[in-house]
Design a protein around this motif. Structure first.
Motif, PDB file in Angstrom:
ATOM      1  N   UNK A 199      40.742  33.898  55.238  1.00 22.23           N
ATOM      2  CA  UNK A 199      40.406  32.556  55.684  1.00 22.23           C
ATOM      3  C   UNK A 199      41.679  31.810  56.088  1.00 22.23           C
ATOM      4  N   UNK A 200      41.488  30.758  56.859  1.00 23.22           N
ATOM      5  CA  UNK A 200      42.615  29.938  57.314  1.00 23.22           C
ATOM      6  C   UNK A 200      42.219  28.475  57.189  1.00 23.22           C
ATOM      7  N   UNK A 201      43.104  27.669  56.613  1.00 21.99           N
ATOM      8  CA  UNK A 201      42.817  26.240  56.478  1.00 21.99           C
ATOM      9  C   UNK A 201      44.091  25.457  56.773  1.00 21.99           C
ATOM     10  N   UNK A 209      47.470  27.544  55.972  1.00 23.24           N
ATOM     11  CA  UNK A 209      47.378  28.517  54.890  1.00 23.24           C
ATOM     12  C   UNK A 209      46.459  29.649  55.340  1.00 23.24           C
ATOM     13  N   UNK A 210      46.974  30.864  55.341  1.00 23.14           N
ATOM     14  CA  UNK A 210      46.162  32.048  55.614  1.00 23.14           C
ATOM     15  C   UNK A 210      45.996  32.785  54.292  1.00 23.14           C
ATOM     16  N   UNK A 211      44.773  32.871  53.819  1.00 22.50           N
ATOM     17  CA  UNK A 211      44.501  33.461  52.513  1.00 22.50           C
ATOM     18  C   UNK A 211      43.661  34.715  52.671  1.00 22.50           C
ATOM     19  N   UNK A 212      43.946  35.705  51.850  1.00 20.08           N
ATOM     20  CA  UNK A 212      43.175  36.943  51.827  1.00 20.08           C
ATOM     21  C   UNK A 212      42.680  37.190  50.409  1.00 20.08           C
ATOM     22  N   UNK A 288      40.050  24.321  64.875  1.00 20.88           N
ATOM     23  CA  UNK A 288      40.284  25.100  63.678  1.00 20.88           C
ATOM     24  C   UNK A 288      41.391  24.548  62.813  1.00 20.88           C
ATOM     25  N   UNK A 289      42.077  23.502  63.301  1.00 22.23           N
ATOM     26  CA  UNK A 289      43.159  22.893  62.519  1.00 22.23           C
ATOM     27  C   UNK A 289      42.973  21.395  62.391  1.00 22.23           C
ATOM     28  N   UNK A 290      42.979  20.673  63.514  1.00 25.74           N
ATOM     29  CA  UNK A 290      42.870  19.234  63.464  1.00 25.74           C
ATOM     30  C   UNK A 290      43.902  18.563  64.348  1.00 25.74           C
ATOM     31  N   UNK A 384      33.128  25.775  60.358  1.00 32.56           N
ATOM     32  CA  UNK A 384      33.243  26.153  61.770  1.00 32.56           C
ATOM     33  C   UNK A 384      31.877  26.265  62.434  1.00 32.56           C
ATOM     34  N   UNK A 385      31.834  25.969  63.718  1.00 32.22           N
ATOM     35  CA  UNK A 385      30.595  26.107  64.488  1.00 32.22           C
ATOM     36  C   UNK A 385      30.274  27.580  64.676  1.00 32.22           C
ATOM     37  N   UNK A 386      29.064  27.965  64.298  1.00 33.81           N
ATOM     38  CA  UNK A 386      28.597  29.342  64.492  1.00 33.81           C
ATOM     39  C   UNK A 386      27.401  29.416  65.439  1.00 33.81           C
ATOM     40  N   UNK A 387      26.598  28.360  65.471  1.00 32.45           N
ATOM     41  CA  UNK A 387      25.395  28.347  66.297  1.00 32.45           C
ATOM     42  C   UNK A 387      25.414  27.136  67.219  1.00 32.45           C
TER      43      UNK A 387
END
Length: 478
Positions: A199-201, A209-212, A288-290, A384-387
């Motif tokens: 994920x990324x926030x 922050x890129x988290x796994x 995805x960021x702002x 996030x927008x998916x649809x």
């Protein structure tokens, strides 16, 4: 928002909406002219009140879920669909996302039906909501019977957990759960591997922050390898810090490109023409960021990194332009900036209408919805927008247009398909941002308003066009 404001307690001794709101009003004038000993006592009392409120919310949530499912059963809705939309309504009521609403619903169900002693401590203010959440989480792998036994063991006597911090509470619950049913704990650990993800926030100062989430062996292997290779580079005279080297190595090994040169991918950077071409100060928006400072956004554009910016006019001709994206070429290839002309109202920044005869939103129209909405349009949900959803259902004659479209996450789109949900776009005046209203099955009304895009300026006001010899192509199709 409305629908349940008039509902209150009818039985003497019970607490209703008016009673709760009266307490909220009283707290606005909490005692301030007192000695420090009283202030400490007041802090403790308010903390106990918070916990008691969380316990009351759990009971109300569980009752609401049961009532909704019973109503769905009476309406002959299939069993697999009777819970649809309940968590979303809980989230809206608590000004939370549907994801958090689902967590609130799961916790309430566990507390009310399986962990009565934990709920009692919560209602008495002797256990915080977070620690109750930890107990629910650490016992989730147990059967209902085993969970009830452990609940009694942990919380029947308040002294058992008194004085323990968050980690100690979770550790005790985890250890005792392993004693009650070790096999269930092992199965839980194995199932956890299916939850691995990346994920990324956003982080402060235009960082991320890129988290796994990985199985422990893989996670330790990643950390150990990066640390070892960073140590080798430092020993060879590299002037970067260990943390900087590890971050650069991670980027290089994931993307295959050097940290300094970047890689050829497309990102969406929305900015006004004033910011892009005339040194304006209005921030850009990176999907995805702002928000991104205007000067930094122009620096990214000047360095020919991947991205797309948008500006434009609704009236006055096709004057404004903005935007860029990479062409998908190899990192060593010269990227091309692509300026897309997207027309917006000069007063509000709202996009103009785009229409399609198809049921599915075409790629260009879907892109416009993404740029306009940025994240899921449900209030308090920033997933996030998916649809790309029709506000007025396509089956009911709703057109495939920018006005009738909304970007939603998957959970919110599925929730609004449940019985009793209704949505409509009210008439709006020229220049107003896109908005629509929706009703939940309980009659509560919510409004969703799109964020305004950067407001464009007349191109005649641009005094200093962007410097550089970057090849530019104009796309009139957007």
């Amino acid at each position: 928002m409305s629908g349940g404001d008039s509902v209150d307690a009818r039985d003497a001794g019970t607490v209703g909406v008016a009673d709760v709101r009266a307490v909220v009003d009283r707290l606005r004038v909490v005692e301030r002219h007192c000695d420090d000993g009283v202030r400490v006592d007041l802090l403790r009392a308010l903390e106990e009140l918070k916990a008691a409120c969380a316990g009351a919310q759990a009971r109300v949530t569980a009752d609401f879920a049961s009532s909704q499912q019973e109503a769905a059963g009476s309406a002959k809705i299939p069993v697999s669909q009777r819970g649809r939309g309940i968590a979303a309504q809980v989230g809206l009521a608590r000004r939370d996302s549907p994801w958090r609403g689902n967590r609130h619903l799961g916790m309430a169900t566990a507390l009310v039906h399986e962990m009565p002693f934990t709920l009692q401590l919560l209602e008495r203010g002797l256990l915080s909501e977070w620690r109750a959440t930890l107990l629910v989480k650490e016992t989730a792998c147990l059967s209902r019977e085993d969970r009830t036994v452990l609940d009694r063991r942990l919380c029947e006597d308040p002294a058992t957990l008194d004085g323990l911090g968050d980690r100690a509470v979770a550790a005790k619950a985890r250890a005792w759960a392993a004693e009650v049913d070790a096999a269930a704990v092992v199965r839980r650990a194995r199932r956890a591997e299916s939850d691995r993800r990346v994920s990324c926030r956003p982080a402060p100062d235009t960082m991320a922050y890129v988290s796994a989430l990985l199985p422990v062996k893989q996670g330790v292997a990643v950390q150990t390898t990066l640390s070892r290779d960073a140590a080798a580079l430092i020993a060879a005279g590299d002037g970067r810090s260990r943390g900087q080297i590890m971050a650069d190595l991670l980027f290089e090994r994931v993307t295959g490109a050097g940290a300094a040169s970047g890689c050829a991918v497309t990102v969406n950077l929305v900015m006004s023409d004033h910011t892009l071409l005339a040194g304006g100060s209005e921030p850009a928006h990176l999907q995805g960021y702002g928000p991104v400072p205007a000067a930094l956004a122009r620096e990214w554009v000047g360095k020919r990194g991947g991205g797309e910016a948008v500006g434009g006019h609704e009236t006055g001709g096709r004057e404004a332009a903005g935007g860029r994206e990479t062409t998908g070429a190899a990192p060593s290839a010269e990227p091309m900036m692509l300026l897309r002309r997207v027309y917006a109202c000069p007063e509000s920044g709202s996009l103009t209408a785009v229409e399609s005869q198809a049921r599915k939103f075409p790629v260009g129209l879907a892109r416009m919805i993404d740029l306009r909405d940025r994240t899921c349009r449900t209030p308090w949900c920033d997933a996030p927008i998916r649809h790309h959803d029709h506000i007025r259902s396509w089956h009911k004659g709703g057109p495939t247009t920018l006005e009738n479209g909304a970007g939603l996450c998957a959970a919110c789109n599925y929730a609004k398909q449940a019985a009793g949900w209704h949505a409509a776009t009210p008439k709006r005046r020229q220049g107003e941002v896109h908005a629509y209203d929706f009703l939940t099955p309980t009659g509560h009304r919510y409004k969703s308003a799109a964020p305004a895009l950067p407001i464009p300026i007349p191109m005649s006001d641009v005094v200093d066009p962007m410097a550089g010899d970057l090849p530019v192509a104009y796309d009139e199709s957007a």
